[in-house]
Design a protein around this motif. Structure first.
Motif, PDB file in Angstrom:
ATOM      1  N   LEU A   1      35.578   1.006   9.529  1.00  0.00           N
ATOM      2  CA  LEU A   1      36.271   2.375  10.010  1.00  0.00           C
ATOM      3  C   LEU A   1      35.434   3.436   9.620  1.00  0.00           C
ATOM      4  O   LEU A   1      35.211   4.399  10.584  1.00  0.00           O
ATOM      5  CB  LEU A   1      37.575   2.406   9.304  1.00  0.00           C
ATOM      6  N   MET A   2      34.888   3.678   8.442  1.00  0.00           N
ATOM      7  CA  MET A   2      33.998   5.012   8.084  1.00  0.00           C
ATOM      8  C   MET A   2      33.086   4.629   6.813  1.00  0.00           C
ATOM      9  O   MET A   2      33.292   3.666   6.079  1.00  0.00           O
ATOM     10  CB  MET A   2      35.066   5.947   8.033  1.00  0.00           C
ATOM     11  N   SER A   3      32.226   5.342   6.864  1.00  0.00           N
ATOM     12  CA  SER A   3      31.420   5.661   5.448  1.00  0.00           C
ATOM     13  C   SER A   3      31.054   6.788   5.221  1.00  0.00           C
ATOM     14  O   SER A   3      31.160   7.609   5.937  1.00  0.00           O
ATOM     15  CB  SER A   3      30.217   4.598   5.821  1.00  0.00           C
ATOM     16  N   TYR A   4      30.936   7.070   3.962  1.00  0.00           N
ATOM     17  CA  TYR A   4      30.602   8.475   3.200  1.00  0.00           C
ATOM     18  C   TYR A   4      29.861   8.328   1.871  1.00  0.00           C
ATOM     19  O   TYR A   4      29.479   7.371   1.386  1.00  0.00           O
ATOM     20  CB  TYR A   4      32.084   9.000   2.886  1.00  0.00           C
ATOM     21  N   ARG A   5      29.081   9.586   1.557  1.00  0.00           N
ATOM     22  CA  ARG A   5      28.490   9.765   0.529  1.00  0.00           C
ATOM     23  C   ARG A   5      28.870  10.640  -0.373  1.00  0.00           C
ATOM     24  O   ARG A   5      29.410  11.824  -0.234  1.00  0.00           O
ATOM     25  CB  ARG A   5      27.069   9.785   1.012  1.00  0.00           C
ATOM     26  N   LEU A   6      28.803  10.458  -1.598  1.00  0.00           N
ATOM     27  CA  LEU A   6      29.082  11.436  -2.754  1.00  0.00           C
ATOM     28  C   LEU A   6      28.144  11.667  -3.573  1.00  0.00           C
ATOM     29  O   LEU A   6      27.631  10.742  -4.476  1.00  0.00           O
ATOM     30  CB  LEU A   6      30.401  10.936  -3.389  1.00  0.00           C
ATOM     31  N   ASN A   7      27.290  12.996  -3.469  1.00  0.00           N
ATOM     32  CA  ASN A   7      26.243  13.157  -4.606  1.00  0.00           C
ATOM     33  C   ASN A   7      26.764  13.883  -5.659  1.00  0.00           C
ATOM     34  O   ASN A   7      26.436  15.168  -6.090  1.00  0.00           O
ATOM     35  CB  ASN A   7      25.069  14.095  -3.724  1.00  0.00           C
ATOM     36  N   THR A   8      27.261  12.822  -6.511  1.00  0.00           N
ATOM     37  CA  THR A   8      27.842  13.265  -7.950  1.00  0.00           C
ATOM     38  C   THR A   8      27.348  12.657  -9.066  1.00  0.00           C
ATOM     39  O   THR A   8      26.576  11.727  -8.897  1.00  0.00           O
ATOM     40  CB  THR A   8      29.436  13.235  -7.783  1.00  0.00           C
ATOM     41  N   ALA A   9      27.342  13.329  -9.983  1.00  0.00           N
ATOM     42  CA  ALA A   9      26.810  12.942 -11.370  1.00  0.00           C
ATOM     43  C   ALA A   9      27.689  11.571 -11.797  1.00  0.00           C
ATOM     44  O   ALA A   9      29.016  11.875 -11.972  1.00  0.00           O
ATOM     45  CB  ALA A   9      27.014  13.747 -12.431  1.00  0.00           C
ATOM     46  N   VAL A  10      26.981  10.633 -11.967  1.00  0.00           N
ATOM     47  CA  VAL A  10      27.856   9.393 -12.494  1.00  0.00           C
ATOM     48  C   VAL A  10      27.085   8.640 -13.651  1.00  0.00           C
ATOM     49  O   VAL A  10      25.725   8.481 -13.621  1.00  0.00           O
ATOM     50  CB  VAL A  10      27.504   8.377 -11.319  1.00  0.00           C
ATOM     51  N   LYS A  11      27.920   8.443 -14.650  1.00  0.00           N
ATOM     52  CA  LYS A  11      27.367   7.838 -15.793  1.00  0.00           C
ATOM     53  C   LYS A  11      27.324   6.163 -15.491  1.00  0.00           C
ATOM     54  O   LYS A  11      28.093   5.803 -14.720  1.00  0.00           O
ATOM     55  CB  LYS A  11      28.326   7.980 -17.191  1.00  0.00           C
ATOM     56  N   PRO A  12      26.077   5.396 -16.168  1.00  0.00           N
ATOM     57  CA  PRO A  12      26.008   4.323 -15.935  1.00  0.00           C
ATOM     58  C   PRO A  12      27.310   3.237 -16.464  1.00  0.00           C
ATOM     59  O   PRO A  12      27.887   3.611 -17.760  1.00  0.00           O
ATOM     60  CB  PRO A  12      24.826   3.698 -16.789  1.00  0.00           C
ATOM     61  N   LEU A  13      27.801   2.587 -15.313  1.00  0.00           N
ATOM     62  CA  LEU A  13      28.893   1.840 -15.751  1.00  0.00           C
ATOM     63  C   LEU A  13      28.884   0.603 -16.972  1.00  0.00           C
ATOM     64  O   LEU A  13      29.722   0.194 -17.689  1.00  0.00           O
ATOM     65  CB  LEU A  13      29.592   1.251 -14.705  1.00  0.00           C
ATOM     66  N   ILE A  14      27.505  -0.010 -16.750  1.00  0.00           N
ATOM     67  CA  ILE A  14      27.197  -0.728 -17.577  1.00  0.00           C
ATOM     68  C   ILE A  14      25.796  -0.318 -18.367  1.00  0.00           C
ATOM     69  O   ILE A  14      24.768  -0.175 -17.689  1.00  0.00           O
ATOM     70  CB  ILE A  14      26.950  -2.254 -17.118  1.00  0.00           C
ATOM     71  N   TRP A  15      25.798   0.092 -19.534  1.00  0.00           N
ATOM     72  CA  TRP A  15      24.642   0.557 -20.489  1.00  0.00           C
ATOM     73  C   TRP A  15      23.919  -0.560 -21.051  1.00  0.00           C
ATOM     74  O   TRP A  15      24.443  -1.343 -21.802  1.00  0.00           O
ATOM     75  CB  TRP A  15      25.227   1.783 -21.360  1.00  0.00           C
ATOM     76  N   VAL A  16      22.536  -0.551 -20.896  1.00  0.00           N
ATOM     77  CA  VAL A  16      21.725  -1.713 -21.394  1.00  0.00           C
ATOM     78  C   VAL A  16      20.695  -0.757 -22.429  1.00  0.00           C
ATOM     79  O   VAL A  16      19.901   0.149 -21.898  1.00  0.00           O
ATOM     80  CB  VAL A  16      21.134  -2.451 -20.435  1.00  0.00           C
ATOM     81  N   GLU A  17      20.619  -1.312 -23.620  1.00  0.00           N
ATOM     82  CA  GLU A  17      19.524  -0.688 -24.574  1.00  0.00           C
ATOM     83  C   GLU A  17      18.508  -1.919 -24.664  1.00  0.00           C
ATOM     84  O   GLU A  17      19.118  -3.041 -24.946  1.00  0.00           O
ATOM     85  CB  GLU A  17      20.152  -0.546 -25.758  1.00  0.00           C
ATOM     86  N   CYS A  18      17.472  -1.750 -24.553  1.00  0.00           N
ATOM     87  CA  CYS A  18      16.409  -2.852 -24.731  1.00  0.00           C
ATOM     88  C   CYS A  18      15.344  -2.526 -25.865  1.00  0.00           C
ATOM     89  O   CYS A  18      14.592  -1.466 -25.719  1.00  0.00           O
ATOM     90  CB  CYS A  18      15.855  -3.211 -23.565  1.00  0.00           C
ATOM     91  N   LEU A  19      15.241  -3.391 -26.912  1.00  0.00           N
ATOM     92  CA  LEU A  19      14.213  -3.029 -27.862  1.00  0.00           C
ATOM     93  C   LEU A  19      13.223  -4.320 -28.142  1.00  0.00           C
ATOM     94  O   LEU A  19      13.818  -5.423 -27.953  1.00  0.00           O
ATOM     95  CB  LEU A  19      14.972  -3.288 -29.410  1.00  0.00           C
ATOM     96  N   ILE A  20      11.855  -3.974 -27.795  1.00  0.00           N
ATOM     97  CA  ILE A  20      10.888  -5.006 -27.629  1.00  0.00           C
ATOM     98  C   ILE A  20      10.155  -4.726 -28.838  1.00  0.00           C
ATOM     99  O   ILE A  20       9.679  -3.868 -29.272  1.00  0.00           O
ATOM    100  CB  ILE A  20       9.954  -4.854 -26.470  1.00  0.00           C
ATOM    101  N   GLU A  21       9.853  -6.235 -29.811  1.00  0.00           N
ATOM    102  CA  GLU A  21       9.106  -6.171 -30.894  1.00  0.00           C
ATOM    103  C   GLU A  21       7.963  -7.089 -30.804  1.00  0.00           C
ATOM    104  O   GLU A  21       8.241  -8.526 -30.118  1.00  0.00           O
ATOM    105  CB  GLU A  21      10.156  -6.689 -32.013  1.00  0.00           C
ATOM    106  N   SER A  22       6.756  -6.399 -30.842  1.00  0.00           N
ATOM    107  CA  SER A  22       5.469  -7.432 -30.885  1.00  0.00           C
ATOM    108  C   SER A  22       5.022  -7.957 -32.011  1.00  0.00           C
ATOM    109  O   SER A  22       4.929  -7.269 -33.251  1.00  0.00           O
ATOM    110  CB  SER A  22       4.627  -6.481 -30.153  1.00  0.00           C
ATOM    111  N   HIS A  23       4.571  -9.304 -31.980  1.00  0.00           N
ATOM    112  CA  HIS A  23       4.340  -9.831 -33.211  1.00  0.00           C
ATOM    113  C   HIS A  23       2.954 -10.495 -32.918  1.00  0.00           C
ATOM    114  O   HIS A  23       2.520 -11.187 -32.368  1.00  0.00           O
ATOM    115  CB  HIS A  23       5.254 -11.050 -33.548  1.00  0.00           C
ATOM    116  N   SER A  24       2.014  -9.763 -33.560  1.00  0.00           N
ATOM    117  CA  SER A  24       0.341  -9.873 -33.466  1.00  0.00           C
ATOM    118  C   SER A  24       0.033  -9.880 -32.116  1.00  0.00           C
ATOM    119  O   SER A  24      -1.337 -10.859 -31.697  1.00  0.00           O
ATOM    120  CB  SER A  24       0.096 -11.024 -34.274  1.00  0.00           C
ATOM    121  N   GLY A  25       0.698  -9.485 -31.026  1.00  0.00           N
ATOM    122  CA  GLY A  25       0.177  -9.608 -29.688  1.00  0.00           C
ATOM    123  C   GLY A  25       0.288 -11.029 -29.028  1.00  0.00           C
ATOM    124  O   GLY A  25      -0.071 -11.257 -27.715  1.00  0.00           O
ATOM    125  N   SER A  26       0.829 -11.966 -29.732  1.00  0.00           N
ATOM    126  CA  SER A  26       0.940 -13.423 -29.100  1.00  0.00           C
ATOM    127  C   SER A  26       2.440 -13.844 -29.089  1.00  0.00           C
ATOM    128  O   SER A  26       2.626 -14.980 -28.448  1.00  0.00           O
ATOM    129  CB  SER A  26       0.275 -14.249 -30.235  1.00  0.00           C
TER     130      SER A  26
END
Length: 437
Positions: free
Chosen positions: A239-264
């Protein structure tokens, strides 16, 4: 035909000069208007100062009709169905004026069987009616209307955790199984409507941008009092389409920590948190975490869901079937890097991608206030059904350019433990255990 032959050389010349080709350009007094669909170009030529938007819209409608006829529109399908395409073009446009562009009406008198064309002697009444998108005499034993408000969230978050781009793309999709020629009136919590009519809104009102309607909607009525009034096509349509250019917070927040061990060896510690209402649940959540291309021997541990390594995407995919609002989950992965030497591991700047679907929930707060169904001749009672769905569009969260060292990781792990202590003691104990040498 000589003008058509110049089209591709002109496009190639523009690309060689690093000039972005526009959908309309003029060469030697001829106006070229075109669209691209996969590997095909649809081209229209004119010497007059015509309505470019009308021509481009007609070509988009032509792509839609051919796709619904042949399922896939490509060079081979055009060669195999040349006769039916010729007949469709003859019905869709006469002397440069667009005519019938509704697939459901065209399929009533132009049918396709084994690349053969069958044309009825008389076209349906809808072609000559004012309502060209609906046939007369439609009857249903049970009159029902299904209305879906579907919103897609596009979101980009930088490595610092700041939202740098966000928008909501919405669509109102309908399935109408109604007898006769009913008139429908749809009311939304439209901010402009409340302002023009002087009414007050009890709840939240929204201000829609870039609104686009199906041809059945009476635009003059909408412009006057913002009422969406229409005689619907039979069956399924948008029937219709629309757009809202509004500030939205992430609904699913992801934190990623990467730890390197001797490069291998790389160790990934990922936390996902649902930042939406607790009474809602996200379904079929997929978190795609990029990893180096030469990673192998993956090992995973997670508090919920399943994890798999996708080497063709150079990524880890964490799938959670049901993700409750306000919940937090952890995942740990270990990957070997046989070809890497040295302390630091260089990774490509690819973001984490998130996919999800949340039923009975809208990010914008759009609400269907009423859906009235009026059929004065038959005077029946119809059942309207309304459903809300929020789904992910392009949701990307960028992570740090390089993996963290073991010393930097050790300062972040206690913070993760503090966050988890009150929510999941079992996982907290697990992360205390992996800190031990």
């Amino acid at each position: 035909m000589s003008a058509v032959e110049k089209f591709m050389p002109l496009l190639n010349e523009a690309e060689e000069e690093n000039v972005t080709p526009t959908p309309c350009f003029t060469h030697e007094g001829i106006n070229y208007l075109y669209i691209r669909h996969h590997n095909l170009y649809l081209l229209s030529l004119t010497k007059r100062n015509t309505n470019a938007t009308e021509i481009l819209l007609f070509m988009h409608k032509l792509v839609q009709v051919l796709t619904e006829y042949f399922k896939t529109l490509e060079e081979e399908s055009i060669r195999d169905n040349f006769v039916i395409i010729y007949e469709l073009l003859d019905e869709m446009m006469d002397f440069g004026y667009p005519q019938t562009t509704e697939t459901k009406i065209l399929q009533e008198y132009i049918t396709q069987e084994s690349h053969k064309l069958e044309v009825q002697a008389r076209p349906p009444m809808a072609v000559t009616n004012a309502v060209s998108w609906r046939s007369e005499g439609i009857r249903y034993r049970k009159n029902e209307v299904f209305l879906d408000v579907v919103e897609s969230v596009n979101l980009m978050v930088n490595a610092a955790g700041n939202v740098i781009r966000s928008e909501i793309l919405g669509a109102v999709k309908m399935k109408c199984y109604l007898s006769g020629m009913p008139e429908l009136r749809l009311g939304l919590n439209d901010k402009v409507m409340f302002e023009t009519t002087g009414r007050t809104s009890r709840g939240k009102s929204i201000e829609m941008e870039d609104v686009k309607f199906h041809q059945c909607v009476r635009l003059s009525r909408f412009e006057n009092d913002r009422t969406i009034s229409f005689i619907p096509p039979d069956g399924e349509f948008e029937l219709m389409s629309y757009r809202l250019n509004t500030a939205v917070k992430p609904l699913i927040w992801v934190e990623c920590l990467i730890e390197s061990h001797s490069g291998s060896r790389l160790e990934y510690m990922v936390k996902a948190k649902g930042q939406f209402k607790r009474r809602s649940t996200a379904n079929n959540v997929e978190i795609l975490i990029p990893v180096p291309e030469d990673a192998d021997t993956p090992r995973f541990r997670t508090s919920t869901g399943t994890v798999q390594y996708a080497p063709e995407k150079s990524a880890i995919i964490w799938k959670i079937k049901q993700f409750g609002g306000g919940k937090e989950f952890m995942m740990r992965a270990e990957l070997n890097l046989p070809s890497v030497k040295g302390e630091q591991v260089e990774t490509k700047k690819r973001p984490v991608e998130i996919k999800f679907e949340i039923p009975y929930f809208t990010t914008s707060g759009i609400q269907v206030r009423y859906l009235k169904i009026i059929e004065p001749k038959l005077n029946y009672q119809a059942l309207p059904w309304v459903r809300y769905i929020t789904q992910s569009g392009e949701v990307t969260l960028r992570i740090a350019d390089n993996p963290a060292s073991a010393s930097a990781a050790s300062s972040i792990v206690p913070r993760l433990l503090r966050l988890l202590r009150h929510s999941n003691n079992a996982i907290a104990a697990y992360y205390q255990a992996i800190q031990k040498p």
